[in-house]
Design a protein around this motif. Structure first.
Motif, short mmCIF file in Angstrom:
data_model
loop_
_atom_site.label_atom_id
_atom_site.label_comp_id
_atom_site.label_asym_id
_atom_site.label_seq_id
_atom_site.Cartn_x
_atom_site.Cartn_y
_atom_site.Cartn_z
N HIS A 152 -3.60 16.22 -1.29
CA HIS A 152 -2.99 15.42 -2.40
C HIS A 152 -2.94 13.76 -1.70
CE1 HIS A 152 -1.63 19.05 -3.64
NE2 HIS A 152 -0.58 19.34 -2.74
N ARG B 35 9.02 7.79 6.40
CA ARG B 35 8.27 6.56 5.72
C ARG B 35 7.26 6.88 4.77
NH1 ARG B 35 7.47 1.33 8.00
NH2 ARG B 35 5.55 1.32 7.09
N THR B 36 6.73 8.55 4.86
CA THR B 36 5.78 9.05 3.98
C THR B 36 6.50 9.49 2.55
OG1 THR B 36 6.20 11.21 5.12
CG2 THR B 36 4.57 9.97 6.00
N ALA B 37 5.39 9.54 1.66
CA ALA B 37 5.80 9.62 0.36
C ALA B 37 6.37 11.07 0.13
CB ALA B 37 4.50 9.82 -0.62
N LYS B 38 6.03 12.26 1.04
CA LYS B 38 6.55 13.41 1.02
C LYS B 38 7.02 13.79 2.36
CE LYS B 38 4.05 16.03 -1.83
NZ LYS B 38 2.76 16.79 -2.22
N ASN C 48 -0.77 13.31 1.50
CA ASN C 48 -0.24 14.87 2.01
C ASN C 48 -1.54 15.85 2.09
OD1 ASN C 48 1.80 17.56 0.25
ND2 ASN C 48 1.20 17.00 2.54
N THR D 98 0.86 -1.19 -0.14
CA THR D 98 0.01 0.04 -0.16
C THR D 98 0.95 1.44 0.06
OG1 THR D 98 -1.61 -1.22 1.33
CG2 THR D 98 -1.96 1.45 1.13
N GLU D 99 1.81 1.21 0.98
CA GLU D 99 2.68 2.45 1.03
C GLU D 99 3.85 2.44 -0.01
OE1 GLU D 99 1.70 4.75 2.97
OE2 GLU D 99 0.29 3.40 3.93
N CYS E 176 3.25 15.44 -8.30
CA CYS E 176 4.56 14.70 -7.66
C CYS E 176 4.37 13.64 -7.21
CB CYS E 176 5.20 15.77 -6.55
SG CYS E 176 3.82 16.13 -5.43
N ASP F 122 -0.59 10.82 -2.20
CA ASP F 122 0.62 11.05 -1.49
C ASP F 122 0.64 11.03 -0.03
OD1 ASP F 122 2.47 11.44 -3.51
OD2 ASP F 122 1.98 13.46 -3.72
N CYS G 65 1.83 15.03 6.34
CA CYS G 65 1.69 14.28 5.37
C CYS G 65 1.90 12.79 6.16
CB CYS G 65 2.99 14.15 4.40
SG CYS G 65 2.93 12.79 3.22
N VAL G 66 0.88 11.74 6.01
CA VAL G 66 0.96 10.59 6.68
C VAL G 66 0.95 9.40 5.68
CG1 VAL G 66 -0.57 11.54 8.32
CG2 VAL G 66 -1.66 10.77 6.64
N PRO G 67 1.12 8.15 6.22
CA PRO G 67 1.23 6.96 5.28
C PRO G 67 -0.19 7.16 4.47
CG PRO G 67 2.11 6.52 7.35
CD PRO G 67 1.57 7.75 7.41
N ARG G 68 -0.15 6.70 3.15
CA ARG G 68 -1.38 6.56 2.38
C ARG G 68 -2.55 6.03 3.12
NH1 ARG G 68 2.69 5.37 -1.22
NH2 ARG G 68 3.32 7.01 -2.57
#
Lengths: 465, 465
Positions: free
Chosen positions: B372, A183-186, B377, A104-105, B155, B375, B343-346
Motif C-alpha cells: 500500500h 509517525r507512520t500512516a498506519k 505499508n 510529504t508525510e 484506508c 501509506d 509500515c515506514v514513512p512514505r
C-alpha cells in the motif's frame, strides 16, 4: 502531602523563573472557563520549558506526594484544568515550538502549548490543513485539544482531534517520559495507548509533544443559510441533508434565544426574521460543491424554510456565521453562562431541543441553544442573573436534567468538552458500574500513585505510595 | 489448569451443539493463516450463538483457570488466533446477525461473525458504505477486523477499522458483558475503552457486537496504472502524488517478483513490460475526479513511467487490479509464504524496498513485494521451497531483519496485520521498556486473571487467581 517542601524542591530542580507563587499570578491559574465548577488552592504554578522539565515536575510531585494539574490555555468548559488543594498547576504555555511540518508525510510535530490557530496558519503556508476547529481555536492549545479530544464545526465531515493524533509524548504517572503511537500512516504495534491518552484530561499522562496528521488544503467553502419558523422544521431539514447522502463540512443551528441575544448586542435583525437559523457549509470541489450546496438548499426549502440562500461569497458567508461566533459573548452579556455539551443521535435533535425547552420552563432558567446539528451535538447555554444564588441552584438542577434527557434519547453527557468536574455525576449515570470499574482500573494502571489531575473524569482516589 | 473439567462445565452450561471436541473438527481451529507461527492443542472449540453465551464461556474458563482464544474466520496473518495448549478456542462464526443499518445515523450494529463483504453489500443496498477493505474482505469477519484493526486498500484515503468503530460490546477478562463507546457521532464520556479494544487481538476483551460508522456510497473509482523500470522511479511517482496535494483512494505497488509469479500462473505478460507496476485510484466526484486522475497520470509520467494510462472503465480497471489481487495465490504456488507487514514513512518506501532486496540476497530468500505505497505499508512476501527447513530458518532470520530495517527508517513492525505471535519479538524491539511496562499494566488491569488469549501481543503472564 508535604506541599510546602515540593516548592523548594521544584525551585532547586528547575531553572530560575519556572515556579510562580505570587498570589496575584497564581489567581490566573485557578480554573478554566467552567466558572461554576469548584477549584482548590494550589501551592504553586510551574511553567516548564521542555519535556524534560515536565518530567522533573512530575518526579518532584511523586517525591512529595503532591497532585499535579496540567493546563493549556484554560479555555476548557468542564473544570478539567481546575486547581486542586495543595497541588501544583503545570502550565504548558511556554512550550510553543512547532518542531516540524512535513508535507510529504502530511504530519506536524508540536509542543503542547502551540495555539490551535497558530498551527493551522503554519500548515496553511505549506498548502496543508489541520482540521480540528473548536470555537476556542484562536486561544486554545493543541495540548488542551488533545487532553479533551476537542471537536468543532468541521468535525461533522472531518472528525475530531482523536482522528488526527498519530503519536504523543507524555510523562506518565510514574515520572517516565515516553513516546506512544507513531509517525507512520498506519500502525498496530501493541495497544493504542496514544489513543487512550486523547481525551483523558491529564489524568493518565501529561502531554509534552504531539504528532498530528494533516490533510491537503481544501477548497473554499460555500455557505447555505436557512431561516425556520420552528425547531421541528429545522430538525427536518437536518434529517433531509443526511438522507440526501451528502456530508456538509459544517451544519450549525442557532435558536431564537441566541438570535435575540445577538440582536440585542449587534442589532443584526435576525430574531425578527427567524425562530431558528441553520447554517450549512460544503467544501466539495467544483461541480460537486455546486451540487451539494443546491441539495442542501433544496433540503432547507423542502423542510419549510421561510428563507434560504446559497452563497459562495466569503464575506457574505462570514456575516452569516457571525451570529454563531457571537453567540457565547452575546449571551454572557445577560449573565453568567453554564455551557452544556450533550450529544444525541441526529434524528433525536428536535426531540432533545423540545426537552431542553421544557427543562428551562420547569426550572425557570433561560436556556439558549447553539448546536453542531449535523453531529447531534447540542450546546444548551444556561443563563442566570449575576450573583443570584437561588437561580444558580435552579440552573444546576436543570443542567443535570438535560443530561438525563440526553441519556434517555440514547445520547451521551459530553460530546466534545469532556467530563472534568461538571460531568462527573452525569458520567456515573451514563456508564454502568462494571464500565466505571474498567475506567478506574485503567486509571490505577497508568497513574498508580493517583497524582495526575486527581478527581477529574472519575471519582478521586487517595494518593497511593 | 483443570482443562478436563471445563469441557464438562461448558456442556452443562451451554445449549447442545456448542462444544466441539472431535479432533477432525478441532484441527480446523488450531491456527490462522500465519502458517509459520506455532500453535497449541486446545481441549475444545466452542461456537456460541449469543453475547450471553460468550459470557458463559468466559465465566467457565475463569472457574477452571483455562485460557480462551477468540477467533473470527481465521484469516489473520500473525498467529493472533492460534490455539493455546489446554485452552478453549471460541469461534464467533455462528454470530452473524446484522442487527441494524440506520441510514439517518449512518451506522450499523453487527455481531462479530458477520463477514466484511456481507456487511458492505447490505450497506450498499441502502446507499451506504463501510470503507475498511482488507484483502481478506470476502472471508474475514468484522470481529476479527476489529481485533486486528484491519486496514486495506482504501484506508490511504478513508482510514482503518479503528476510524469506523463507534461502540463495541465485549466480555471482559472478569466475565462481565459491557458496552463501551457510543452510538452518537461524537462523545468523550470517560476513557476511550472502545478504541483501546480495537487492535487488542482478543487479549483485553472478546467482541460480541460492534457499532460501526458508515459513509454515504461514493462515486465510481477511476484507475491510473503506470509501468516503471525501477523501484526508484516508482517511489518518486508515489512521492509526487503526495506532493501534488491529492489523496488517492488507493495507491498500490507490485514488484517484479510478484509480476513474474502472476505471469507464470495467468500469463498476463506483465513482467515483460514492467519492473514495477503502480496502481492508483481516485473516487473524487465529477471534474475533481478527472483532475485527480490527470494529476496522478502526470505524476507517474513525470517520474519516468515507461507506460501509463487513466481509465474510467470498470472492467479495464478490474483487469489492472487483478495482478494485485492474484499476488498472494500466485506466490503460494511457488512455496509457503511468510507475509510481512511493515509500515515506514512514505518517503522511505524506495529505501525500504532496497533494504528488503538486500535482506533477500543476504539470506538467499525470494522476497516479492506488494505494498500500500500511499501509506508506506509494505507487504514483503518471503517464499521458500516446501519442506525445506533450512530455507525456512533463513527466511525467519530475514523476516526479523526486515523488521529492524523498518525500525531504522522510523517505521513500525506492523502496519495492519497485528502483533499476534510473529511480531512479538519485533514489538519488544520497537517499544522501549517503559512503554512495554505500560502495555503490560493495561493488560493486567483489563484481564487480571490472564485468561484472554494469553501470550499474544505481549509476553505471556501466568494465569492469576
Amino acid at each position: 502531602m508535604l506541599s510546602a517542601h515540593v516548592v523548594q524542591d521544584l525551585r532547586r530542580t528547575l531553572p530560575a523563573g519556572r515556579v510562580l507563587e505570587d498570589p496575584g499570578i497564581v489567581a490566573g491559574y485557578l480554573r478554566d472557563e467552567a466558572v461554576w465548577a469548584p477549584h482548590g488552592e494550589p501551592v504553586a504554578v510551574v511553567r516548564p520549558h521542555s519535556a524534560e522539565e515536565v518530567r522533573q515536575v512530575v518526579r518532584a510531585c511523586l517525591r512529595h506526594r503532591v497532585p499535579v494539574v496540567p493546563r493549556g490555555a484554560g479555555t476548557g468548559l468542564s473544570g478539567g484544568a481546575n486547581a486542586v488543594d495543595g497541588g501544583i498547576v503545570l502550565s504548558t504555555e511556554q512550550m510553543t515550538a512547532i518542531r516540524e511540518i512535513d508535507a510529504t508525510e502530511r504530519l506536524a510535530v508540536v509542543e503542547p502549548g502551540v495555539v490551535n490557530d497558530d498551527l493551522r496558519a503554519a500548515c496553511a503556508e505549506q498548502g496543508l490543513w489541520y482540521p480540528p476547529d473548536p470555537s476556542s481555536a484562536p486561544w486554545s492549545t493543541i495540548g488542551g485539544n488533545v487532553a479533551t479530544n476537542a471537536g468543532g464545526l468541521c468535525c461533522v465531515k472531518y472528525g475530531v482531534t482523536r482522528d488526527y493524533v498519530l503519536g504523543i509524548q507524555v510523562v506518565t504517572g510514574t515520572g517516565e517520559l515516553v513516546r506512544l503511537g507513531r509517525r507512520t500512516a498506519k500502525g498496530v504495534a501493541g495497544y493504542d495507548l496514544a489513543g487512550l491518552m486523547v481525551g483523558s484530561e491529564g489524568t493518565l499522562g501529561i502531554v509534552t509533544e504531539v504528532t498530528v496528521r494533516l490533510r491537503p488544503a481544501r477548497e473554499p467553502e460555500r455557505t447555505v443559510a436557512g431561516y425556520f419558523g420552528s425547531l421541528t422544521d429545522a430538525g427536518r431539514a437536518v434529517a433531509a441533508v443526511g438522507a440526501a447522502g451528502i456530508t456538509p463540512s459544517a451544519l450549525e443551528l442557532i435558536d431564537r434565544h441566541t438570535l435575540a441575544a445577538v440582536d440585542a448586542w449587534k442589532n443584526m435583525g435576525l430574531s425578527a426574521e427567524a425562530d431558528v437559523v441553520l447554517l450549512g457549509r460544503t467544501d466539495a470541489p467544483g461541480e460537486a460543491g455546486d451540487h451539494e450546496a443546491e441539495t442542501m438548499l433544496a433540503c432547507f426549502t423542502g423542510a419549510g424554510a421561510t428563507w434560504a440562500v446559497a452563497s459562495s461569497d466569503a464575506e457574505e458567508a462570514d456575516a452569516l456565521f457571525a451570529a454563531r461566533r457571537l453567540a457565547y459573548p452575546a449571551l454572557e452579556r445577560i449573565g453568567p453562562v453554564l455551557t452544556e455539551d450533550v450529544c444525541v443521535p441526529r434524528a433525536a435533535v428536535p426531540d432533545m431541543l423540545g426537552r431542553i425547552e421544557r427543562v428551562g420552563q420547569r426550572h425557570d432558567v433561560l436556556i439558549a441553544n447553539v448546536a453542531h446539528a449535523g453531529d447531534g451535538n447540542l450546546h444548551p447555554l444556561l443563563i442566570v442573573p449575576a450573583d443570584d444564588t437561588v437561580a444558580r441552584t435552579r440552573a444546576e438542577a436543570a443542567f443535570e436534567e438535560i443530561l438525563d434527557d440526553a441519556l434517555a434519547l440514547g445520547g451521551t453527557v459530553t460530546g466534545e468538552h469532556g467530563v472534568g468536574l461538571l460531568k462527573r455525576a452525569g458520567l456515573e449515570r451514563e456508564l454502568p458500574p462494571p464500565v466505571l470499574a474498567l475506567q478506574a482500573a485503567v486509571k490505577q494502571a497508568l497513574d498508580p500513585h493517583g497524582i495526575l489531575n486527581p478527581g477529574k473524569v472519575i471519582a478521586p482516589c487517595a494518593p497511593r505510595f
